[in-house]
Motif scaffolding. Structure first.
Motif, mmCIF file in Angstrom:
data_model
loop_
_atom_site.group_PDB
_atom_site.id
_atom_site.type_symbol
_atom_site.label_atom_id
_atom_site.label_comp_id
_atom_site.label_asym_id
_atom_site.label_seq_id
_atom_site.Cartn_x
_atom_site.Cartn_y
_atom_site.Cartn_z
ATOM 1 N N SER A 105 0.810 -1.218 0.000
ATOM 2 C CA SER A 105 0.000 0.000 0.000
ATOM 3 C C SER A 105 0.838 1.259 0.000
ATOM 4 C CB SER A 105 -0.920 0.016 1.230
ATOM 5 O OG SER A 105 -0.162 0.272 2.403
ATOM 6 N N GLY A 106 2.120 1.132 0.287
ATOM 7 C CA GLY A 106 2.983 2.302 0.358
ATOM 8 C C GLY A 106 2.999 2.981 1.705
ATOM 9 N N SER A 107 2.337 2.395 2.692
ATOM 10 C CA SER A 107 2.308 2.962 4.041
ATOM 11 C C SER A 107 3.121 2.056 4.953
ATOM 12 C CB SER A 107 0.872 3.075 4.532
ATOM 13 O OG SER A 107 0.837 3.556 5.862
ATOM 14 N N TYR A 108 4.299 2.506 5.316
ATOM 15 C CA TYR A 108 5.219 1.650 6.059
ATOM 16 C C TYR A 108 5.344 2.086 7.509
ATOM 17 C CZ TYR A 108 6.325 -0.344 1.582
ATOM 18 O OH TYR A 108 6.223 -0.991 0.376
ATOM 19 N N SER A 109 5.487 1.105 8.378
ATOM 20 C CA SER A 109 5.566 1.385 9.806
ATOM 21 C C SER A 109 6.964 1.125 10.348
ATOM 22 C CB SER A 109 4.522 0.569 10.564
ATOM 23 O OG SER A 109 4.588 -0.804 10.193
ATOM 24 N N TRP A 110 7.316 -0.138 10.542
ATOM 25 C CA TRP A 110 8.617 -0.433 11.138
ATOM 26 C C TRP A 110 9.704 -0.592 10.096
ATOM 27 C CZ3 TRP A 110 4.450 -3.741 12.979
ATOM 28 C CH2 TRP A 110 3.909 -3.285 14.193
ATOM 29 N N TRP A 111 10.931 -0.153 10.460
ATOM 30 C CA TRP A 111 12.074 -0.152 9.546
ATOM 31 C C TRP A 111 13.264 -0.855 10.189
ATOM 32 C CZ3 TRP A 111 12.143 2.320 4.695
ATOM 33 C CH2 TRP A 111 10.981 3.032 4.380
ATOM 34 N N GLY A 112 14.100 -1.460 9.357
ATOM 35 C CA GLY A 112 15.356 -2.011 9.815
ATOM 36 C C GLY A 112 16.429 -0.947 9.846
ATOM 37 N N GLN A 113 17.634 -1.352 10.242
ATOM 38 C CA GLN A 113 18.725 -0.397 10.403
ATOM 39 C C GLN A 113 19.524 -0.216 9.115
ATOM 40 O OE1 GLN A 113 18.977 -3.564 11.114
ATOM 41 N NE2 GLN A 113 20.914 -4.124 10.156
ATOM 42 N N GLY A 114 19.316 -1.098 8.154
ATOM 43 C CA GLY A 114 19.986 -0.966 6.860
ATOM 44 C C GLY A 114 21.239 -1.810 6.729
ATOM 45 N N THR A 115 21.567 -2.124 5.481
ATOM 46 C CA THR A 115 22.801 -2.831 5.176
ATOM 47 C C THR A 115 23.424 -2.193 3.936
ATOM 48 O OG1 THR A 115 23.792 -5.030 4.793
ATOM 49 C CG2 THR A 115 21.648 -4.620 3.770
ATOM 50 N N GLN A 116 24.730 -1.988 3.983
ATOM 51 C CA GLN A 116 25.423 -1.266 2.903
ATOM 52 C C GLN A 116 25.719 -2.201 1.738
ATOM 53 O OE1 GLN A 116 26.531 2.133 2.664
ATOM 54 N NE2 GLN A 116 26.950 1.500 0.555
ATOM 55 N N VAL A 117 25.398 -1.736 0.551
ATOM 56 C CA VAL A 117 25.765 -2.435 -0.682
ATOM 57 C C VAL A 117 26.631 -1.497 -1.508
ATOM 58 C CG1 VAL A 117 24.920 -3.381 -2.870
ATOM 59 C CG2 VAL A 117 23.717 -3.892 -0.735
ATOM 60 N N THR A 118 27.823 -1.962 -1.859
ATOM 61 C CA THR A 118 28.742 -1.164 -2.656
ATOM 62 C C THR A 118 29.117 -1.946 -3.909
ATOM 63 O OG1 THR A 118 29.640 -0.109 -0.673
ATOM 64 C CG2 THR A 118 30.944 0.051 -2.693
ATOM 65 N N VAL A 119 28.869 -1.344 -5.055
ATOM 66 C CA VAL A 119 29.195 -1.983 -6.338
ATOM 67 C C VAL A 119 30.323 -1.179 -6.967
ATOM 68 C CG1 VAL A 119 28.338 -2.821 -8.537
ATOM 69 C CG2 VAL A 119 26.790 -2.674 -6.553
ATOM 70 N N SER A 120 31.486 -1.784 -7.014
ATOM 71 C CA SER A 120 32.666 -1.058 -7.486
ATOM 72 C C SER A 120 33.729 -2.041 -7.930
ATOM 73 C CB SER A 120 33.211 -0.173 -6.373
ATOM 74 O OG SER A 120 34.451 0.405 -6.737
ATOM 75 N N SER A 121 34.490 -1.627 -8.939
ATOM 76 C CA SER A 121 35.613 -2.457 -9.381
ATOM 77 C C SER A 121 36.899 -2.018 -8.687
ATOM 78 C CB SER A 121 35.760 -2.379 -10.892
ATOM 79 O OG SER A 121 35.878 -1.032 -11.308
#
Length: 121
Positions: A105-121
């Motif tokens: 629905s696009g209505s969000y309540s709880w969130w995580g703390q996140g995880t880093q993704v790095t795409v690089s050569s």
């Protein structure tokens, strides 16, 4: 207590793959859609994907369609984001969040703390 914990991030070369996990505790996935978001430095947070709890239907941002796949394992209370053919522009902190509704629905309540993704050569 509701908790969402993301994992699986890291550094990968362009063209590589990663699978992110979002482990949920404190409530059941049976009644909530789950979304994945990302935020790159200096940019606004953007929605990446969402999966419904009713019929498993999925939604994707145009920028990741055909490359990313969202899935859920209700028995493990975990949602996954498989990311293939990664590009440098996919570099961001990735977050998962619970929708207030069973469908996306696009209505969000709880969130995580996140995880880093790095795409690089």
């Amino acid at each position: 207590q509701v908790q969402l914990v993301e994992s699986g991030g890291g550094k990968v070369q362009p063209g590589g793959s990663l699978r992110l996990s979002c482990a949920v505790s404190g409530f059941t996935l049976d009644y909530h859609a789950i979304g994945w978001f990302r935020q790159a430095p200096g940019k606004e947070r953007e929605g990446v994907s969402c999966i419904s709890s009713t019929d498993g239907s999925t939604e994707y941002a145009d920028s990741v369609k055909g490359r990313f796949t969202i899935s859920r394992d209700n028995a493990k209370n975990t949602v996954y984001l498989l990311m293939n053919s990664l590009k440098p522009e996919d570099t961001a902190v990735y977050y998962c969040a619970t929708d207030r509704e069973p469908d996306c629905s696009g209505s969000y309540s709880w969130w995580g703390q996140g995880t880093q993704v790095t795409v690089s050569s």
